[in-house]
Design a protein around this motif. Structure first.
Motif, PDB file in Angstrom:
ATOM      1  N   PRO A 148     -29.463  47.486  30.362  1.00 31.45           N
ATOM      2  CA  PRO A 148     -30.223  47.265  29.100  1.00 31.45           C
ATOM      3  C   PRO A 148     -29.242  46.810  27.805  1.00 31.45           C
ATOM      4  CG  PRO A 148     -31.113  48.970  30.360  1.00 31.45           C
ATOM      5  CD  PRO A 148     -29.825  48.672  30.723  1.00 31.45           C
ATOM      6  N   PRO A 149     -29.848  45.648  26.885  1.00 33.85           N
ATOM      7  CA  PRO A 149     -29.072  45.465  25.950  1.00 33.85           C
ATOM      8  C   PRO A 149     -28.542  46.383  25.101  1.00 33.85           C
ATOM      9  CG  PRO A 149     -31.115  44.091  25.970  1.00 33.85           C
ATOM     10  CD  PRO A 149     -31.394  45.246  27.033  1.00 33.85           C
ATOM     11  N   ARG A 150     -29.047  47.704  24.684  1.00 33.61           N
ATOM     12  CA  ARG A 150     -28.705  48.594  23.722  1.00 33.61           C
ATOM     13  C   ARG A 150     -27.094  49.220  24.447  1.00 33.61           C
ATOM     14  NH1 ARG A 150     -30.239  54.610  24.048  1.00 33.61           N
ATOM     15  NH2 ARG A 150     -31.540  54.686  25.909  1.00 33.61           N
ATOM     16  N   PHE A 151     -26.993  49.177  25.596  1.00 41.01           N
ATOM     17  CA  PHE A 151     -25.863  49.634  26.458  1.00 41.01           C
ATOM     18  C   PHE A 151     -24.773  48.529  26.198  1.00 41.01           C
ATOM     19  CE2 PHE A 151     -29.287  52.261  28.163  1.00 41.01           C
ATOM     20  CZ  PHE A 151     -29.254  53.425  27.468  1.00 41.01           C
ATOM     21  N   THR A 152     -25.163  47.439  26.711  1.00 40.26           N
ATOM     22  CA  THR A 152     -24.118  46.078  26.363  1.00 40.26           C
ATOM     23  C   THR A 152     -23.467  46.293  25.159  1.00 40.26           C
ATOM     24  OG1 THR A 152     -25.950  44.626  26.697  1.00 40.26           O
ATOM     25  CG2 THR A 152     -24.744  44.864  28.456  1.00 40.26           C
ATOM     26  N   GLN A 153     -24.599  46.302  24.240  1.00 44.51           N
ATOM     27  CA  GLN A 153     -24.199  46.027  22.647  1.00 44.51           C
ATOM     28  C   GLN A 153     -23.370  47.112  22.334  1.00 44.51           C
ATOM     29  OE1 GLN A 153     -25.227  43.248  20.954  1.00 44.51           O
ATOM     30  NE2 GLN A 153     -23.591  43.981  19.712  1.00 44.51           N
ATOM     31  N   ALA A 154     -23.370  48.351  22.688  1.00 40.85           N
ATOM     32  CA  ALA A 154     -22.540  49.647  22.490  1.00 40.85           C
ATOM     33  C   ALA A 154     -21.325  48.936  22.861  1.00 40.85           C
ATOM     34  CB  ALA A 154     -23.189  50.817  22.916  1.00 40.85           C
ATOM     35  N   LEU A 155     -21.089  48.621  23.976  1.00 37.73           N
ATOM     36  CA  LEU A 155     -19.702  48.245  24.720  1.00 37.73           C
ATOM     37  C   LEU A 155     -19.254  47.393  23.660  1.00 37.73           C
ATOM     38  CD1 LEU A 155     -20.603  48.653  28.193  1.00 37.73           C
ATOM     39  CD2 LEU A 155     -18.854  49.604  27.076  1.00 37.73           C
ATOM     40  N   ARG A 156     -20.127  46.170  23.420  1.00 39.55           N
ATOM     41  CA  ARG A 156     -19.392  44.940  22.584  1.00 39.55           C
ATOM     42  C   ARG A 156     -19.174  45.388  21.207  1.00 39.55           C
ATOM     43  NH1 ARG A 156     -23.293  41.620  25.658  1.00 39.55           N
ATOM     44  NH2 ARG A 156     -22.219  40.378  27.150  1.00 39.55           N
ATOM     45  N   ASP A 157     -19.898  46.315  20.479  1.00 35.89           N
ATOM     46  CA  ASP A 157     -19.776  46.648  19.188  1.00 35.89           C
ATOM     47  C   ASP A 157     -18.386  47.686  19.351  1.00 35.89           C
ATOM     48  OD1 ASP A 157     -22.023  45.708  18.342  1.00 35.89           O
ATOM     49  OD2 ASP A 157     -23.131  47.685  18.269  1.00 35.89           O
ATOM     50  N   GLY A 158     -17.840  48.241  20.441  1.00 36.12           N
ATOM     51  CA  GLY A 158     -16.832  49.242  20.565  1.00 36.12           C
ATOM     52  C   GLY A 158     -15.586  48.104  20.993  1.00 36.12           C
ATOM     53  N   GLY A 159     -15.943  46.818  20.933  1.00 33.75           N
ATOM     54  CA  GLY A 159     -14.543  45.817  20.868  1.00 33.75           C
ATOM     55  C   GLY A 159     -14.452  45.626  22.253  1.00 33.75           C
TER      56      GLY A 159
END
Ligand code: CP
Length: 300
Positions: A188-199
């Motif tokens: 789900p997007p909130r988990f991929t986004q968390a990874l992307r936000d982590g760089g």
């Protein structure tokens, strides 16, 4: 730090403290809790998490009490609500390990008791203790977490352990995370986004290409009883067979939260990359660390 409800927002410092505590327990050191009582309240089946926390509590010299479900059949009386269950058991225990099929149950439980609540799986949402076990296994077996290429394969939409692992990994540095799933079952997007936000670099693909991975994390596929989710042919495309495992680099490791249905063929077990039973073995000391953290807050 009253409990562990989610991996969202967990700090790297906290993860590293838990890893250090788990290493202490592995080496026979670490605080014990002989006066403590741990409640294991499981509204869903569990082998590893329930028995694992029970064993971890015993190793901490704590006691446990277990409730596997509330009264729910006519012969057992009327159904007991989650709220009343948590108010009662919570008042007797120093930490509450809770698994429930509803995503909002653990947050609800935590609002009803001052006893630290440890989320042992809430519906299809999260499984933060499993993610910490997985993280510890990666750190112990691979020797580091930063900079790794990690493949997550399976039903990444529905498998809660993969969700929490993505959140925990987001706190590390310069990972490449390849999310490998059938169409419609992606992370789900909130988990991929968390990874992307982590760089981190995140790729979402549907082909099981494992050739350059350091870690292959097999999250699992929908049970065959969930008819209509995947055809047998589609399931087969995501199964880790010996032929798939042999494409991994020699240093790579295959991890899996278990249980498995047939997402990893048993013929893989004998390969040097197969590390899921070692992961399961390491889990007890991380569970001891998680309980120690909760009991430290509760019994201080
Ligand atoms: N990994 C895991 O959560 O297993 P159990 O369902 O057996 O607890």
């Amino acid at each position: 730090m009253p409990g562990l409800l989610t991996a969202a927002g967990i700090s790297r410092d906290r993860i590293e403290r838990l890893v250090e505590a788990a290493r202490d327990y592995r080496d026979g050191r670490g605080r014990r809790h002989p006066e403590a009582l741990v409640g294991l309240v499981f509204f869903e089946d569990s082998l590893r998490t329930r028995v694992g926390f029970d064993a971890a509590a015993v190793r901490l010299r704590a006691s446990t009490t277990t409730l596997l479900a509330t009264k729910k059949t006519p012969a057992m009386g009327f159904p007991e609500t989650l709220d009343d269950t948590v108010r009662s058991v919570g008042s007797w225990c120093d930490a509450l390990c809770l698994r429930h099929p509803d995503a909002d149950a653990v947050a609800r439980a935590a609002s009803l008791t001052t006893t630290p609540v440890i989320n042992c799986g809430n519906g299809r949402d999260e499984h933060p203790t499993q993610a910490l076990v997985d993280l510890f296994a990666i750190a112990e077996i691979l020797g580091r977490v930063d900079g790794l290429r990690v493949g997550l394969v399976g039903d990444l939409d529905g498998m809660r352990a993969a969700h929490s692992l993505a959140l925990v990994l987001s706190r590390f540095h310069e990972l490449e995370v390849r999310c490998i799933s059938p169409a419609g079952l992606g992370l789900p997007p909130r988990f991929t986004q968390a990874l992307r936000d982590g760089g981190h670099r995140v790729a979402e693909v549907d082909a099981l290409d494992v050739r350059d991975l350091d870690v292959l994390y097999v999250a699992g596929l929908p049970a065959p009883t969930r008819v209509g989710v995947l055809t047998p042919d589609q399931q087969a495309r995501y199964r880790v067979t010996r032929a798939v495992a042999e494409q991994l680099p020699p240093h790579a490791r295959i991890l899996c939260p278990l249980p498995r249905l047939d997402e990893i063929a048993t013929e893989v077990d004998e390969l040097p990359q197969a590390s899921y039973f070692r992961q399961s073995e390491l889990a007890i000391t991380m569970r001891m660390a998680i309980l120690d953290e909760a009991l430290g807050a509760s019994c201080a």
